[in-house]
Design a protein around this motif. Structure first.
Motif, PDB file in Angstrom:
ATOM      1  N   CYS A  13       0.826  -1.213   0.000  1.00  0.00           N
ATOM      2  CA  CYS A  13       0.000   0.000   0.000  1.00  0.00           C
ATOM      3  C   CYS A  13       0.861   1.265   0.000  1.00  0.00           C
ATOM      4  CB  CYS A  13      -0.923   0.017   1.217  1.00  0.00           C
ATOM      5  SG  CYS A  13      -2.175  -1.277   1.221  1.00  0.00           S
ATOM      6  N   ALA A  14       2.132   1.115   0.352  1.00  0.00           N
ATOM      7  CA  ALA A  14       3.060   2.252   0.377  1.00  0.00           C
ATOM      8  C   ALA A  14       3.930   2.189  -0.881  1.00  0.00           C
ATOM      9  CB  ALA A  14       3.879   2.229   1.669  1.00  0.00           C
ATOM     10  N   ASN A  15       5.184   1.773  -0.750  1.00  0.00           N
ATOM     11  CA  ASN A  15       6.109   1.785  -1.892  1.00  0.00           C
ATOM     12  C   ASN A  15       6.618   0.404  -2.298  1.00  0.00           C
ATOM     13  OD1 ASN A  15       6.132   4.633  -2.408  1.00  0.00           O
ATOM     14  ND2 ASN A  15       7.311   4.881  -0.530  1.00  0.00           N
ATOM     15  N   GLY A  16       5.912  -0.642  -1.890  1.00  0.00           N
ATOM     16  CA  GLY A  16       6.217  -1.965  -2.394  1.00  0.00           C
ATOM     17  C   GLY A  16       7.271  -2.735  -1.622  1.00  0.00           C
TER      18      GLY A  16
ATOM     19  N   CYS B 242      -6.664  -0.842   2.195  1.00  0.00           N
ATOM     20  CA  CYS B 242      -6.045  -0.422   0.935  1.00  0.00           C
ATOM     21  C   CYS B 242      -6.449   1.021   0.623  1.00  0.00           C
ATOM     22  CB  CYS B 242      -6.495  -1.344  -0.190  1.00  0.00           C
ATOM     23  SG  CYS B 242      -5.677  -1.017  -1.765  1.00  0.00           S
ATOM     24  N   PRO B 243      -5.495   1.897   0.352  1.00  0.00           N
ATOM     25  CA  PRO B 243      -5.841   3.290   0.044  1.00  0.00           C
ATOM     26  C   PRO B 243      -6.438   3.431  -1.352  1.00  0.00           C
ATOM     27  CG  PRO B 243      -3.467   2.971  -0.117  1.00  0.00           C
ATOM     28  CD  PRO B 243      -4.033   1.683   0.410  1.00  0.00           C
ATOM     29  N   ALA B 244      -7.247   4.460  -1.538  1.00  0.00           N
ATOM     30  CA  ALA B 244      -7.800   4.752  -2.859  1.00  0.00           C
ATOM     31  C   ALA B 244      -6.652   5.009  -3.826  1.00  0.00           C
ATOM     32  CB  ALA B 244      -8.708   5.978  -2.779  1.00  0.00           C
ATOM     33  N   GLY B 245      -6.822   4.523  -5.054  1.00  0.00           N
ATOM     34  CA  GLY B 245      -5.782   4.688  -6.043  1.00  0.00           C
ATOM     35  C   GLY B 245      -4.758   3.578  -6.045  1.00  0.00           C
ATOM     36  N   LYS B 246      -4.895   2.621  -5.137  1.00  0.00           N
ATOM     37  CA  LYS B 246      -3.971   1.483  -5.050  1.00  0.00           C
ATOM     38  C   LYS B 246      -4.714   0.168  -5.279  1.00  0.00           C
ATOM     39  CE  LYS B 246       0.243   2.974  -3.639  1.00  0.00           C
ATOM     40  NZ  LYS B 246       1.556   2.446  -4.081  1.00  0.00           N
ATOM     41  N   ASN B 247      -5.635   0.172  -6.236  1.00  0.00           N
ATOM     42  CA  ASN B 247      -6.445  -1.013  -6.554  1.00  0.00           C
ATOM     43  C   ASN B 247      -7.488  -1.328  -5.491  1.00  0.00           C
ATOM     44  OD1 ASN B 247      -3.457  -2.358  -7.848  1.00  0.00           O
ATOM     45  ND2 ASN B 247      -5.195  -1.802  -9.124  1.00  0.00           N
ATOM     46  N   GLN B 248      -7.839  -0.334  -4.675  1.00  0.00           N
ATOM     47  CA  GLN B 248      -8.891  -0.564  -3.693  1.00  0.00           C
ATOM     48  C   GLN B 248     -10.199  -0.936  -4.380  1.00  0.00           C
ATOM     49  OE1 GLN B 248     -10.792   2.774  -1.693  1.00  0.00           O
ATOM     50  NE2 GLN B 248     -10.500   1.770   0.294  1.00  0.00           N
ATOM     51  N   ASP B 249     -10.480  -0.308  -5.528  1.00  0.00           N
ATOM     52  CA  ASP B 249     -11.716  -0.593  -6.247  1.00  0.00           C
ATOM     53  C   ASP B 249     -11.773  -2.052  -6.712  1.00  0.00           C
ATOM     54  OD1 ASP B 249      -9.583  -0.059  -7.968  1.00  0.00           O
ATOM     55  OD2 ASP B 249     -10.877   0.670  -9.581  1.00  0.00           O
ATOM     56  N   VAL B 250     -10.624  -2.591  -7.109  1.00  0.00           N
ATOM     57  CA  VAL B 250     -10.572  -3.987  -7.541  1.00  0.00           C
ATOM     58  C   VAL B 250     -10.850  -4.917  -6.365  1.00  0.00           C
ATOM     59  CG1 VAL B 250      -9.128  -5.799  -8.535  1.00  0.00           C
ATOM     60  CG2 VAL B 250      -8.964  -3.461  -9.408  1.00  0.00           C
ATOM     61  N   LEU B 251     -10.211  -4.640  -5.233  1.00  0.00           N
ATOM     62  CA  LEU B 251     -10.415  -5.473  -4.049  1.00  0.00           C
ATOM     63  C   LEU B 251     -11.856  -5.395  -3.549  1.00  0.00           C
ATOM     64  CD1 LEU B 251      -7.086  -4.760  -2.119  1.00  0.00           C
ATOM     65  CD2 LEU B 251      -7.757  -6.917  -3.190  1.00  0.00           C
ATOM     66  N   GLN B 252     -12.432  -4.205  -3.578  1.00  0.00           N
ATOM     67  CA  GLN B 252     -13.828  -4.052  -3.149  1.00  0.00           C
ATOM     68  C   GLN B 252     -14.766  -4.832  -4.055  1.00  0.00           C
ATOM     69  OE1 GLN B 252     -14.240   0.244  -3.147  1.00  0.00           O
ATOM     70  NE2 GLN B 252     -13.849   0.381  -0.948  1.00  0.00           N
ATOM     71  N   ALA B 253     -14.567  -4.720  -5.366  1.00  0.00           N
ATOM     72  CA  ALA B 253     -15.433  -5.425  -6.314  1.00  0.00           C
ATOM     73  C   ALA B 253     -15.275  -6.936  -6.185  1.00  0.00           C
ATOM     74  CB  ALA B 253     -15.108  -4.974  -7.741  1.00  0.00           C
ATOM     75  N   PHE B 254     -14.046  -7.375  -5.967  1.00  0.00           N
ATOM     76  CA  PHE B 254     -13.817  -8.813  -5.833  1.00  0.00           C
ATOM     77  C   PHE B 254     -14.456  -9.344  -4.550  1.00  0.00           C
ATOM     78  CE2 PHE B 254     -11.177 -12.637  -5.031  1.00  0.00           C
ATOM     79  CZ  PHE B 254     -11.438 -13.298  -6.216  1.00  0.00           C
TER      80      PHE B 254
END
Length: 307
Positions: A192-195, A246-258
Motif C-alpha cells: 500500500c506504500a512503496n512496495g 487499501c488506500p484509494a488509487g492502489k487497486n482498492q476498487d478492484v479489491l472491493q469489487a472482488f
C-alpha cells in the motif's frame, strides 16, 4: 565516514514466549550485527520458564536493550505489535526467538531496501540443533517482489523473520487481528506504500523444531478451519480487511469489487469473480507462480470456489 547519528536507527523487535532453549543463541547473533545504529525491543509474553531471566541478563550488559514483560499472555501477534509500538527506529526488523542471523543481515537489508517500503531475504533452514538441512525457504515457498496490493489477493507472503521495513507502512499494517499473521499485514501494508523488494540471499538460519509457532511447513500444519464454510468465512474476512486498509488509487476498487463478488452465491456474482480475476490475473496470481495457461484456467475455477 558517517557518524553514528548519520546512520538511520534500526529497531530490532523480538516477541518471546517460553524461549529459554534457544533465546540466548538468537540474542547473541543480534548483538553482533555489524550495522552500527540499532536498538533492541524484546517483549516477553508472560513466559513461565527462564526467558525473562535471560532477557534481564543481556539488558544489564547492553544499554541498547529495552525489555518489557506482558502481565498476561496476549499471543505473538499482539506481542509483536506492542514491541513495534515501543520502537523508535526509521527501520524495523522482526526477530523470532529461536533463529540466528548472519552478522551482516541488517546492513545488507538497509543497503538493499532503496525506495521500497519493505525488503525481505531468503533463509537457510536448520534443524533443532541449528545444523543446516540443505534447504532454503525459497525452495519451499515462492518468494517474489510485490508492487501492488492485489498481489496479496491469493496468498502473498513475506516472512517476518527475514524482513526489514520502514515505519511509514505501519499506518496500513496496524493494528493486528486474530485471523491473519502480523507479518502478512506488514507485507500488505508495504504494498500500500512503496512496495516490497526481495533479496535472494539467505541472511537467517531459520530453525525448524516441534515448538515452532510458524515454521516452513516441512510437515503438514493443522488448518485453521474445520469445514468449507469456516474456510470461506476466513477468506471473506481477510478480503474485507485488506480492502478496508487499501488506500484509494492502489487497486482498492478492484479489491472491493472482488469482495462483493465473493460474498454473492448467484450466477452473476460467480461470473464477476471470474471476470475480475481474468482482468487482473497477472498481479492477482503472481504469488502462485502459474504458467500463462494456469493463470487463465485458475480464474474459471473461481466460478465454483472462492480460492
Amino acid at each position: 565516514m558517517l557518524t553514528l547519528s548519520e546512520y538511520p536507527l534500526v529497531s530490532i523487535v523480538m516477541a518471546c514466549y517460553q524461549g529459554e532453549k534457544y533465546l540466548a543463541i538468537q540474542i547473541e547473533s543480534l548483538l553482533v550485527q555489524d550495522y552500527p545504529h540499532m536498538e533492541f525491543i524484546f517483549v516477553d509474553d508472560a513466559s513461565q520458564d527462564s526467558s525473562w531471566t535471560i532477557l534481564e541478563k543481556y539488558a544489564n550488559q547492553d544499554s541498547r536493550l529495552t525489555i518489557v514483560r506482558n502481565e498476561t499472555n496476549i499471543g505473538y501477534r499482539k506481542t509483536f505489535e506492542r514491541g513495534i509500538n515501543l520502537s523508535k527506529g526509521d527501520y524495523i526488523a522482526l526477530s523470532d526467538q529461536d533463529d540466528y542471523w548472519i552478522p551482516s543481515k541488517i546492513s545488507r537489508l538497509v543497503h538493499g531496501i532503496g525506495e521500497a517500503s519493505l525488503i525481505y531475504a531468503d533463509s537457510e533452514l536448520v534443524n533443532a540443533d541449528g545444523i543446516p538441512i540443505g534447504q532454503k525457504m525459497s525452495e519451499i515457498k515462492r518468494q517474489i517482489a510485490y508492487n501492488s496490493p492485489i498481489m496479496y489477493t491469493f496468498g502473498g507472503w513475506a516472512p517476518g523473520h527475514s524482513m526489514l521495513f520502514k515505519r511509514d507502512l505501519l499506518a496500513f499494517a496496524l493494528p493486528t487481528v486474530d485471523f491473519v499473521t502480523h507479518d502478512y499485514l506488514i507485507g500488505f501494508g508495504a504494498t500500500c506504500a512503496n512496495g516490497i523488494r526481495y533479496l535472494p540471499e539467505p541472511l537467517v538460519y531459520y530453525r525448524q523444531h516441534e515448538s515452532n509457532t510458524i515454521g516452513a511447513n516441512l510437515r503438514k500444519a493443522p488448518k485453521p478451519y474445520t469445514s468449507r464454510k469456516e474456510r470461506n468465512e476466513l477468506i471473506l474476512a481477510r478480503l474485507d480487511l485488506i480492502q478496508k486498509r487499501c488506500p484509494a488509487g492502489k487497486n482498492q476498487d478492484v479489491l472491493q469489487a472482488f469482495l462483493m463478488a465473493c460474498r454473492g452465491k448467484n450466477i452473476p456474482h460467480r461470473i464477476d469473480r471470474v471476470r475480475i480475476a481474468l482482468k487482473n490475473r497477472e498481479n492477482m496470481l503472481a504469488y502462485k507462480g502459474k504458467s500463462a495457461f494456469g493463470k487463465f484456467a485458475y480464474c474459471f475455477k473461481l466460478f465454483f470456489a472462492l480460492y
